[in-house]
Write a protein that holds these residues in place. Sequence first.
Motif, mmCIF file in Angstrom:
data_model
loop_
_atom_site.group_PDB
_atom_site.id
_atom_site.type_symbol
_atom_site.label_atom_id
_atom_site.label_comp_id
_atom_site.label_asym_id
_atom_site.label_seq_id
_atom_site.Cartn_x
_atom_site.Cartn_y
_atom_site.Cartn_z
ATOM 1 N N PRO A 1 0.823 -1.219 0.000
ATOM 2 C CA PRO A 1 0.000 0.000 0.000
ATOM 3 C C PRO A 1 0.851 1.261 0.000
ATOM 4 C CG PRO A 1 -0.899 -1.592 1.541
ATOM 5 C CD PRO A 1 0.418 -2.156 1.077
ATOM 6 N N GLY A 2 0.460 2.217 -0.841
ATOM 7 C CA GLY A 2 1.162 3.492 -0.919
ATOM 8 C C GLY A 2 2.238 3.558 -1.980
ATOM 9 N N PHE A 3 2.614 2.417 -2.558
ATOM 10 C CA PHE A 3 3.635 2.402 -3.598
ATOM 11 C C PHE A 3 2.987 2.358 -4.982
ATOM 12 C CE2 PHE A 3 6.653 0.268 -0.393
ATOM 13 C CZ PHE A 3 7.160 1.494 0.003
ATOM 14 N N THR A 4 3.710 2.837 -5.974
ATOM 15 C CA THR A 4 3.220 2.911 -7.346
ATOM 16 C C THR A 4 4.257 2.314 -8.295
ATOM 17 O OG1 THR A 4 4.271 5.066 -7.742
ATOM 18 C CG2 THR A 4 2.024 5.072 -6.804
ATOM 19 N N PRO A 5 3.857 2.002 -9.533
ATOM 20 C CA PRO A 5 4.845 1.537 -10.509
ATOM 21 C C PRO A 5 5.982 2.527 -10.718
ATOM 22 C CG PRO A 5 2.633 1.048 -11.278
ATOM 23 C CD PRO A 5 2.468 1.900 -10.045
ATOM 24 N N GLU A 6 5.683 3.815 -10.622
ATOM 25 C CA GLU A 6 6.723 4.836 -10.772
ATOM 26 C C GLU A 6 7.750 4.744 -9.635
ATOM 27 O OE1 GLU A 6 3.345 5.681 -13.155
ATOM 28 O OE2 GLU A 6 3.441 5.429 -10.972
ATOM 29 N N PHE A 7 7.254 4.428 -8.444
ATOM 30 C CA PHE A 7 8.161 4.252 -7.311
ATOM 31 C C PHE A 7 9.104 3.080 -7.571
ATOM 32 C CE2 PHE A 7 9.430 2.424 -3.263
ATOM 33 C CZ PHE A 7 9.788 3.537 -2.511
ATOM 34 N N ALA A 8 8.561 1.998 -8.130
ATOM 35 C CA ALA A 8 9.375 0.817 -8.417
ATOM 36 C C ALA A 8 10.490 1.149 -9.406
ATOM 37 C CB ALA A 8 8.502 -0.312 -8.953
ATOM 38 N N LEU A 9 10.196 1.972 -10.393
ATOM 39 C CA LEU A 9 11.217 2.352 -11.369
ATOM 40 C C LEU A 9 12.284 3.240 -10.731
ATOM 41 C CD1 LEU A 9 8.981 3.028 -14.507
ATOM 42 C CD2 LEU A 9 10.279 0.959 -13.934
ATOM 43 N N SER A 10 11.867 4.074 -9.773
ATOM 44 C CA SER A 10 12.832 4.885 -9.040
ATOM 45 C C SER A 10 13.716 4.003 -8.166
ATOM 46 C CB SER A 10 12.094 5.912 -8.178
ATOM 47 O OG SER A 10 13.009 6.752 -7.490
ATOM 48 N N MET A 11 13.117 2.976 -7.565
ATOM 49 C CA MET A 11 13.887 2.021 -6.772
ATOM 50 C C MET A 11 14.898 1.287 -7.650
ATOM 51 S SD MET A 11 14.548 0.628 -3.825
ATOM 52 C CE MET A 11 13.151 0.935 -2.711
ATOM 53 N N ALA A 12 14.519 0.998 -8.876
ATOM 54 C CA ALA A 12 15.435 0.316 -9.798
ATOM 55 C C ALA A 12 16.700 1.135 -10.022
ATOM 56 C CB ALA A 12 14.732 0.032 -11.120
ATOM 57 N N LYS A 13 16.577 2.453 -10.033
ATOM 58 C CA LYS A 13 17.754 3.306 -10.208
ATOM 59 C C LYS A 13 18.687 3.208 -9.012
ATOM 60 C CE LYS A 13 15.376 6.633 -13.190
ATOM 61 N NZ LYS A 13 14.919 8.045 -13.352
ATOM 62 N N LEU A 14 18.110 3.083 -7.800
ATOM 63 C CA LEU A 14 18.948 2.888 -6.620
ATOM 64 C C LEU A 14 19.635 1.526 -6.680
ATOM 65 C CD1 LEU A 14 19.872 3.899 -3.821
ATOM 66 C CD2 LEU A 14 17.891 2.722 -2.847
ATOM 67 N N CYS A 15 18.901 0.526 -7.154
ATOM 68 C CA CYS A 15 19.469 -0.822 -7.249
ATOM 69 C C CYS A 15 20.654 -0.877 -8.192
ATOM 70 C CB CYS A 15 18.391 -1.809 -7.697
ATOM 71 S SG CYS A 15 17.088 -2.057 -6.465
ATOM 72 N N SER A 16 20.738 0.088 -9.099
ATOM 73 C CA SER A 16 21.865 0.109 -10.027
ATOM 74 C C SER A 16 23.185 0.307 -9.298
ATOM 75 C CB SER A 16 21.675 1.218 -11.060
ATOM 76 O OG SER A 16 21.827 2.507 -10.463
ATOM 77 N N ASP B 1 21.552 -6.006 -15.558
ATOM 78 C CA ASP B 1 21.612 -4.924 -16.541
ATOM 79 C C ASP B 1 21.226 -3.576 -15.937
ATOM 80 O OD1 ASP B 1 22.467 -6.593 -18.566
ATOM 81 O OD2 ASP B 1 20.472 -6.903 -19.419
ATOM 82 N N LEU B 2 20.498 -3.604 -14.808
ATOM 83 C CA LEU B 2 20.203 -2.351 -14.106
ATOM 84 C C LEU B 2 21.474 -1.733 -13.539
ATOM 85 C CD1 LEU B 2 17.004 -3.324 -12.049
ATOM 86 C CD2 LEU B 2 17.088 -2.006 -14.173
ATOM 87 N N GLY B 3 22.491 -2.575 -13.299
ATOM 88 C CA GLY B 3 23.759 -2.099 -12.763
ATOM 89 C C GLY B 3 24.228 -2.807 -11.521
ATOM 90 N N ALA B 4 23.358 -3.604 -10.899
ATOM 91 C CA ALA B 4 23.749 -4.328 -9.695
ATOM 92 C C ALA B 4 24.817 -5.364 -10.019
ATOM 93 C CB ALA B 4 22.532 -5.002 -9.062
#
Length: 288
Positions: free
Chosen positions: A116-131, A170-173
């Motif tokens: 609850p409270g998270f969005t697909p856009e948040f997930a894509l932002s998290m992917a950048k941190l995972c890089s 490929d995200l960078g991790a």
Amino acid sequence: MKRIITVQDISCVGKCSLTVALPIISAMGVEACVLPTAVLSTHTMFKGFTFRDLTTDITPVCEHWKKENIRFDAVYTGYLGSFEQIELMHTLFDDFGKDALKIVDPCMADNGKLYPGFTPEFALSMAKLCSKADVLVPNLTETAFMLDIPYPGRDYCKSDIENLLKQLADLGAKKIVLKGIEFDKPQPGLTDTKGKIGIASYDAATGNVGWYFHKKMPVNFHGTGDIFASVLTGALMRGLPLERAYALAGDFVAESIAETLKNENHNWYGVDFEAVFPYLLKRLSENG
């Protein structure tokens, strides 16, 4: 003694996030420093919980650490509650992660749905941190949202999982530890997977894929993903190779659930991991 910083929320009652990470990592002989992102009266499976956002405290705390020249051997991020907190983690990695192992648990979704409270856009932002992660620890749902692909449910095979691992890399991790894998049918090259739950790993530098399957427990509990990531972090700090670290983490989660189910009046809100510390320490003394 190795020192880590873990960044996530703290629930005053409820076995997850910092109330899991702090005791587990400390028991493993690693100094566990904390940077709370929020304080909740209970975790979010309770009704009517209170919530205090600590985002504005993150930068002043980190600035003080910099003045004191405090350094960490690992930076481990868990539940992050906003886009702003994700951005602050980029800065944290830049300031404290240059010579530290960076471990990211995306901690935002499960069973095909975002929390609850998270969005697909948040997930894509998290992917950048995972890089920026040296070790990324997602489940299948989080993987799907970060890669912006359909959630696979149980409709996948060994080669599908290996492809997901490479896409995450490929995200960078640098290294991936993918949790919660279950195969309904035998898979080429894998044995003894029936009725078990698995972990797959990938090393982006070598292309090596690893697998580990352990017993699947009959129930699910809140906070077991945090337990897994905490044991993994502690084991890596104790010098275990990645494959043995996540095997220990998976086994400890299973043992914790089994111990909880021994008591018919067990708490519904979390597992009795505290009672399984002797098992964890014994395994550590045997090097995992």
